[in-house]
Design an enzyme around this catalytic site. Structure first.
Site, mmCIF file in Angstrom:
data_model
loop_
_atom_site.group_PDB
_atom_site.id
_atom_site.type_symbol
_atom_site.label_atom_id
_atom_site.label_comp_id
_atom_site.label_asym_id
_atom_site.label_seq_id
_atom_site.Cartn_x
_atom_site.Cartn_y
_atom_site.Cartn_z
ATOM 1 N N GLY A 59 0.820 -1.218 0.000
ATOM 2 C CA GLY A 59 0.000 0.000 0.000
ATOM 3 C C GLY A 59 0.847 1.259 0.000
ATOM 4 O O GLY A 59 0.529 2.241 -0.686
ATOM 5 N N CYS A 60 1.929 1.237 0.752
ATOM 6 C CA CYS A 60 2.809 2.412 0.850
ATOM 7 C C CYS A 60 3.559 2.635 -0.458
ATOM 8 O O CYS A 60 3.800 3.777 -0.859
ATOM 9 C CB CYS A 60 3.773 2.252 2.022
ATOM 10 N N THR A 61 3.917 1.551 -1.134
ATOM 11 C CA THR A 61 4.576 1.651 -2.438
ATOM 12 C C THR A 61 3.620 2.284 -3.448
ATOM 13 O O THR A 61 3.992 3.219 -4.162
ATOM 14 C CB THR A 61 5.040 0.260 -2.916
ATOM 15 N N ALA A 114 3.161 6.029 -2.668
ATOM 16 C CA ALA A 114 4.359 6.783 -3.050
ATOM 17 C C ALA A 114 4.434 6.945 -4.569
ATOM 18 O O ALA A 114 4.770 8.016 -5.079
ATOM 19 C CB ALA A 114 5.611 6.088 -2.519
#
Length: 158
Positions: free
Chosen positions: A44-46, A49
């Site tokens: 999710g963070c990838t 970003a």
């Protein structure tokens, strides 16, 4: 001291990738987007970003500076930034000072255990250092577009 919408953000100082020091006053005159995320190199963070990366030039054109914030250290951030080709810096909040100030530290249940985690959240700060808008408990799809739309609205009002 916690952040409050329509009030100046409290004093803070943090280190970011690229040797950048970020403070409550370092970006006065620019719209500031701070997005808090749980962890480098996670799915999710990838995705989040990458979406900020893909829209980054639009944020810059609108007079905004973007910073990602997590509890990871500068080395992890640098690796994450290089791997994804991120054009913006990542703030290492290893002591959770900013996370607590912005109220994003939450108790979560992971694999049946209670853990302290970061609630995906984004904060929009005016060129005068006033917190204008906050998004908490963010779901990644469509979020970056929503933040960019809010930045454009600030530009129109200014």
């Amino acid at each position: 001291m916690a952040v409050v919408v329509n009030k100046p953000i409290p004093e803070f100082e943090a280190q970011a990738t690229g040797g950048v020091k970020v403070t409550h006053q370092s970006h006065l005159g620019q719209i500031l987007v701070l997005y808090f995320y749980p962890k480098d190199h996670t799915p999710g963070c990838t995705t989040e970003a990458q979406q900020f990366r893909d829209q980054y030039q639009e944020f810059v054109k609108a007079g905004a500076q973007v910073f990602g914030v997590s509890r990871d250290n500068l080395k992890s951030h640098q690796d994450f930034k290089e791997k994804l080709g991120l054009p913006f810096e990542l703030i290492a909040d290893t002591e959770e000072k900013m996370c607590h100030m912005f109220g994003v530290v939450k108790n979560k249940i992971m694999y049946g255990k209670k853990v302290k985690g970061i609630e995906r959240s984004t904060f929009l700060i005016s060129p005068e250092g006033i917190l204008l808008q906050e998004w908490r408990g963010v779901k990644v799809p469509g979020h970056v577009d929503e933040v960019l739309k809010a930045v454009h609205m600030i530009k129109k009002v200014a």
